[in-house]
Design a protein around this motif. Structure first.
Motif, PDB file in Angstrom:
ATOM      1  N   ALA A  39       0.806  -1.217   0.000  1.00 24.14           N
ATOM      2  CA  ALA A  39       0.000   0.000   0.000  1.00 24.14           C
ATOM      3  C   ALA A  39       0.831   1.255   0.000  1.00 24.14           C
ATOM      4  CB  ALA A  39      -0.926  -0.004   1.216  1.00 24.14           C
ATOM      5  N   LYS A 493      -6.472   2.190 -10.022  1.00 28.19           N
ATOM      6  CA  LYS A 493      -5.538   2.591  -8.970  1.00 28.19           C
ATOM      7  C   LYS A 493      -5.824   4.006  -8.503  1.00 28.19           C
ATOM      8  CE  LYS A 493      -0.590   3.503  -8.415  1.00 28.19           C
ATOM      9  NZ  LYS A 493       0.733   3.443  -9.088  1.00 28.19           N
ATOM     10  N   GLU A 497      -7.430   5.081  -4.818  1.00 27.11           N
ATOM     11  CA  GLU A 497      -6.634   5.960  -3.956  1.00 27.11           C
ATOM     12  C   GLU A 497      -7.422   7.208  -3.563  1.00 27.11           C
ATOM     13  OE1 GLU A 497      -3.191   6.535  -6.355  1.00 27.11           O
ATOM     14  OE2 GLU A 497      -2.055   4.932  -5.384  1.00 27.11           O
ATOM     15  N   LYS A 500      -9.834   6.160  -0.935  1.00 21.54           N
ATOM     16  CA  LYS A 500      -9.125   5.947   0.321  1.00 21.54           C
ATOM     17  C   LYS A 500      -8.898   7.272   1.046  1.00 21.54           C
ATOM     18  CE  LYS A 500      -4.687   5.355   0.425  1.00 21.54           C
ATOM     19  NZ  LYS A 500      -3.317   4.807   0.282  1.00 21.54           N
ATOM     20  N   GLN A 541      -4.760  -1.443  -1.982  1.00 18.57           N
ATOM     21  CA  GLN A 541      -5.410  -0.142  -1.865  1.00 18.57           C
ATOM     22  C   GLN A 541      -6.895  -0.306  -1.580  1.00 18.57           C
ATOM     23  OE1 GLN A 541      -3.881   3.260  -2.281  1.00 18.57           O
ATOM     24  NE2 GLN A 541      -2.431   1.771  -1.502  1.00 18.57           N
TER      25      GLN A 541
END
Length: 753
Positions: A39, A493, A497, A500, A541
């Motif tokens: 990560a 990706k 992200e 997140k 992730q």
């Protein structure tokens, strides 16, 4: 939707306690770094804000300003020509004064008719030459100027193409007239100097006439030398073309180079011959930007664009542009121009600003210009309705979008600029809107995602504000959901992200959970087999995002638990070298924050206790930290009997576990930035063990736990008080302080003794 098809194998490895009807995907670890934590910078551990690094090798190389730039050849050439021209003009003026004051004034009575005629002809033709010379330069410059009204003497009589032809014809006619005058002057002067037949003139008269003819001859010869030198350098050596080639200006580069040369030459002629050395191509192009005519503005922009894309000249060019506030204001002003025919002007200005914003010293200068953010936001017009039927306009709109996003991406590298972006009215909505563009504009989507990621990753109060504002845009989560679902692995990706980082905000966390399909999508990606480092990174992730969504959110915990077989799958990947860290984080948060009325569904998690206890004894670093934290939460939903059976199944003695916990406190005698919560988790586990079984107190006392608790109390740090971190800023504070936990553990040991 995903990057690989799910593969399953039946059966359980030896010692695995998970249910036999759950099939776990096969995952192939690619590298040793992947097995630890793919990560990267985890939000569960702080990391310092990166400092401003030294210039990159490319920047250092471009910073070497060449002492001799290509245009110096032109300025030196113009200087030489100016010296010759001024010398010829000076001799001509002296010859004129000598003829009128000395020859005609002092010796006119004895002057023969032949000499009078020669003198008159020479003066007339030299006057014609000087007159032609004064106008020739202007006519020579006309083909070098763009089609602007300020240089159209026949704008009412000739078409656009015709006036250029006319200017070339007139300039060549004037040049030919000068050459003819000079040749005639040389011929007449030589005839009289050779003949020396001045009639009744005395010695002084003859000397005066010889001096006049000599001055006229010298003036004409210097002019002919100047013209020969001009022709040799311009037409034979092709000086202008060579300079354009060195600058890599392309097929149209000869036009601005020719104009620059005439500007320098004119300045050397009209002012001091040394003034031309002060001129350079960048300043010339900057001056063109202030023109009233689009053609001239475009000429200057094209030159600057070529220079900033040239590694040899980019540093010096950007330094000169960046040091001129008026030039940057002009470039930013051009971004707002939307009249037909001004598209290339906007594109060129945006390209130059993108290069300018890419230099650290100019980042703040660009953003500091009043109205800069509003002007830059005008580049983000989606154009998905008005320009749909015009492919050319759609292409231009896409390129402007890309350049605008690139500029914002570079500006976002500065913390203060992030705040300006977030507070500019409507700007965040425009950026988010571009994440929903069609797949044909995937470059725009990807770059808009990169900008959003940089904004939501901002630290401190600015980052908090940006995450709140971005999550308030109703299209944010749904657009990212579609990108994660349908995009390639790079888009996945970026999208994950962003989710997140948004999960750090309480409001955004709930919005993500409420958006249909997001949690299920993240779970599917997390459990999907990965066959490369990049795929494993995306899986982790997704896992870290799920852990953040479950952190202190009972609603999201319920949403995760509603997914079929999710607990069995999470338990199954606790032995997976790639996923076990984030699987442990998810399980820990589910155990810690699921509502009491839903805790019954967590009872099956107890089967993971043996696996977790083995990890506590054998693992290190982040995996050890999350394993201790998970073990503590598992203990809280079980009783001492189930805990003892788990120890027996794992083949571990209680004294071994106690010794391991004490050793962890000894090893981490100070808070560690990589595992900031490990001492907290160890003390929580010790408290549970001592509360559930009085015999554990004696075991901890045997290994010196009381002394270690005193050491922990002396070294407690704010680092240990937070669940997650935004850079070096702690977020989501633990409800129980470290001091409280240490005091509780110490009291239990004192009472037990």
């Amino acid at each position: 939707m995903m990057f690989a098809k799910e593969q399953s194998v039946g059966g359980d490895p030896q010692g695995d306690t998970r249910p036999h009807d759950v099939q776990i995907p096969v995952r192939r670890p690619i590298s040793t770094t992947t097995t630890l934590d793919t990560a990267g910078h985890s939000l569960f551990a702080p990391h310092p804000e990166p400092c401003d690094p030294n210039p990159t090798p490319t920047e250092r190389q471009s910073s070497k300003i060449h002492t001799t730039t290509p245009e110096k050849k032109l300025t030196l050439f113009a200087f030489h020509l100016a010296i010759l021209e001024k010398s010829a003009t000076g001799l001509g003026a002296l010859a004129f004064i000598w003829a009128t004051t000395v020859v005609l004034g002092g010796f006119s009575n004895n002057l023969r008719g032949t000499d009078f005629a020669f003198l008159t002809i020479i003066l007339v033709i030299e006057g014609i030459r000087i007159f032609s010379r004064s106008h020739e330069l202007q006519w020579q410059q006309l083909p070098a100027h763009p089609l602007s009204n300020s240089f159209r003497p026949f704008q009412y009589f000739t078409p656009d193409a015709g006036w250029i032809v006319a200017s070339k014809f007139i300039s060549r006619a004037l040049s030919f007239l000068q050459l003819l005058s000079a040749v005639t002057c040389v011929t007449l002067s030589l005839m009289r100097l050779i003949d020396q037949d001045y009639g009744r003139q005395d010695r002084h008269g003859s000397i005066s006439l010889n001096l006049f003819y000599g001055l006229a001859l010298g003036e004409a010869l210097i002019f002919l030398v100047e013209r020969s030198y001009w022709a040799w350098r311009i037409y034979w050596c092709r000086l202008l073309e060579n300079v354009s080639r060195e600058y890599k200006l392309g097929p149209t580069g000869i036009l601005p180079i020719r104009r620059f040369f005439y500007e320098v030459y004119t300045k050397c002629i009209n002012d001091s011959a040394l003034d031309g050395f002060k001129m350079n191509l960048v300043s010339f192009a900057k001056d063109l930007l202030d023109s009233e005519f689009n053609d001239e503005q475009l000429m200057g922009l094209r030159v600057l664009r070529k220079l900033v894309h040239n590694d040899r000249f980019v540093f010096g060019t950007l330094r000169k542009i960046g040091s001129s506030t008026s030039t940057m204001e002009r470039l930013i002003e051009m971004l707002n121009w939307k009249n037909p025919g001004e598209e290339e002007i906007r594109l060129c200005a945006a390209e130059i600003l993108s290069e300018l914003a890419g230099r650290r010293r100019n980042v703040l200068r660009v953003a500091a210009i009043p109205g800069a953010m509003e002007s830059l936001s005008s580049l983000l017009h989606s154009g998905r309705t008005s320009d749909r039927t015009n492919p050319d306009m759609e292409y231009v709109c896409s390129e402007l979008n890309l350049l605008g996003l690139l500029i914002f991406k570079k500006l976002s590298a500065d913390h203060d600029n992030c705040w300006k972006i977030g507070t500019t009215r409507g700007l965040l909505s425009k950026i988010i809107d571009l994440t929903g563009s069609s797949r044909a504009q995937s470059r725009v989507v990807k770059r808009s995602l990169q900008v959003v990621k940089m904004l939501v990753d901002a630290e401190g109060e600015v980052g908090k504000m940006l995450r709140q504002e971005i999550s308030k845009v109703v299209f944010t989560v749904s657009n990212i959901r579609e990108i994660v679902k349908n995009g390639d692995i790079q888009m996945q990706k970026l999208g994950i992200e962003i989710l997140k980082s948004l999960s750090m905000d309480e409001h955004a966390k709930e919005e993500i959970g409420n958006t249909g399909g997001v949690i299920n999508l993240l779970l599917s990606i997390f459990f999907m087999p990965g066959f490369s480092d990049e795929e494993n990174y995306v899986c982790n992730q997704a896992g870290e995002t799920l852990a953040l969504l479950a952190l202190e959110s009972g609603d999201n915990c319920d949403r995760i638990l509603k997914k079929p077989e999710v607990l069995n799958k999470l338990i199954g990947v606790l032995t997976d070298p790639v996923l076990r860290i984030n699987a442990s984080r998810i399980l820990r948060n589910l155990c810690a924050y699921t509502r009491m009325e839903c805790c019954d569904s967590l009872s099956q998690v107890a089967v993971a206790m043996p696996t977790v206890l083995k990890a506590v004894l054998k693992e290190k670093g982040k995996l050890l930290e999350v394993s201790v934290g998970l073990a503590t939460q598992l203990c809280k939903i079980t009783n001492h009997g189930e805990f003892s059976r788990a120890l027996e199944q794992a083949g571990i003695q209680e004294i071994e576990l106690v010794e391991k916990l004490v050793d962890i406190l000894k090893e981490y005698d100070y808070p560690d930035i990589k595992v900031p919560r490990i001492r907290r988790f160890v003390i929580e586990q010790a408290i549970w063990m001592m509360n559930s079984d009085g015999n554990s107190v004696g075991l901890f006392e045997k290994f010196g736990m009381e002394r270690l608790l005193e050491s922990v109390e002396e070294t407690t740090s704010e680092l240990e008080c937070f669940h997650i971190f935004s850079g070096s800023v702690g977020l989501s504070r633990h409800k129980k302080t470290m001091s409280y936990l240490v005091e509780t553990a110490s009291n239990i040991m004192r009472v037990g003794n």
